[in-house]
Design a protein around this motif. Structure first.
Motif, short mmCIF file in Angstrom:
data_model
loop_
_atom_site.label_atom_id
_atom_site.label_comp_id
_atom_site.label_asym_id
_atom_site.label_seq_id
_atom_site.Cartn_x
_atom_site.Cartn_y
_atom_site.Cartn_z
N SER A 8 27.23 30.23 64.36
CA SER A 8 28.55 30.65 63.88
C SER A 8 28.46 31.25 62.48
O SER A 8 29.11 32.25 62.18
CB SER A 8 29.53 29.48 63.88
N LEU A 9 27.66 30.62 61.64
CA LEU A 9 27.45 31.18 60.29
C LEU A 9 26.83 32.57 60.39
O LEU A 9 27.23 33.50 59.67
CB LEU A 9 26.55 30.26 59.46
N GLY A 10 25.88 32.73 61.29
CA GLY A 10 25.26 34.04 61.50
C GLY A 10 26.26 35.08 61.98
O GLY A 10 26.24 36.23 61.54
N ASP A 11 27.17 34.67 62.89
CA ASP A 11 28.20 35.59 63.37
C ASP A 11 29.06 36.11 62.22
O ASP A 11 29.55 37.23 62.26
CB ASP A 11 29.11 34.90 64.39
N LEU A 12 29.22 35.27 61.21
CA LEU A 12 30.02 35.66 60.02
C LEU A 12 29.14 36.28 58.92
O LEU A 12 29.61 36.47 57.81
CB LEU A 12 30.77 34.44 59.48
#
Length: 181
Positions: free
Chosen positions: A112-116
């Motif tokens: 999720s951090l990577g998606d952001l």
């Protein structure tokens, strides 16, 4: 099938397990049919019901994880990430850093951090979690390999700040995963 299940059991008391299973089946069916807005409503209601009933942590964690998946598919990445952060913290507090569910939530949170595009945070989280996964689950465990893949992607996609060393480490990690898998 989900609607049929729901219609059959909707009149039961809120504490009835069958009603809870009907809600889960309905939410999963809507999700599988790509009716994500409807699935979101059902999952939010299911989570509220479980909280009112004082359900066990493992049930709440499952519903929250499903809810985070739904947020993500609706393009609500920020909400998904915050839920993933909460899930990682909760599972860590409940079952400890070495539990499979905690490690899974660490990987989900990092993704999720990577998606952001918050790659530094994702890498820091995975640098902490990957050694635990290797030790507890083993080098060739599916989750360990997924964590390493997530880490390599965070290194690789870090656009303007990715160094040659980062890219080299990403390639080496992916090559190692390929040999193990």
């Amino acid at each position: 099938l989900g609607w049929a299940c729901w219609k059959t059991y909707v009149g039961r008391p809120e504490a009835d397990e069958t009603l809870g299973r009907a809600m889960t089946t309905l939410g999963n069916g809507l999700y599988a049919a790509s009716h994500f807005e409807d699935a979101l409503s059902v999952r939010e209601a299911e989570l509220a019901m479980l909280r009112r009933l004082g359900a066990p942590d493992y049930q709440i964690v499952v519903v929250q994880s499903n809810l985070a998946n739904t947020y993500e598919l609706l393009g609500r990445e920020e909400e998904s990430m915050h839920m993933r952060e909460d899930l990682y913290s909760r599972t860590s507090d409940i079952w400890g850093e070495e539990d499979r569910e905690t490690l899974l939530e660490a990987n989900n949170y990092a993704m999720s951090l990577g998606d952001l595009r918050r790659f530094e945070e994702a890498k820091a989280l995975l640098r902490k979690s990957m050694p635990v996964a290797r030790r507890v689950l083993g080098q060739d465990d599916h989750l360990t390999l997924r964590m390493r893949w997530t880490y390599a992607m965070a290194l690789f996609f870090e656009d303007s700040t990715a160094t040659l060393d980062d890219l080299s480490e990403a390639v080496t990690t992916l090559e190692d995963i390929e040999q193990i898998a």
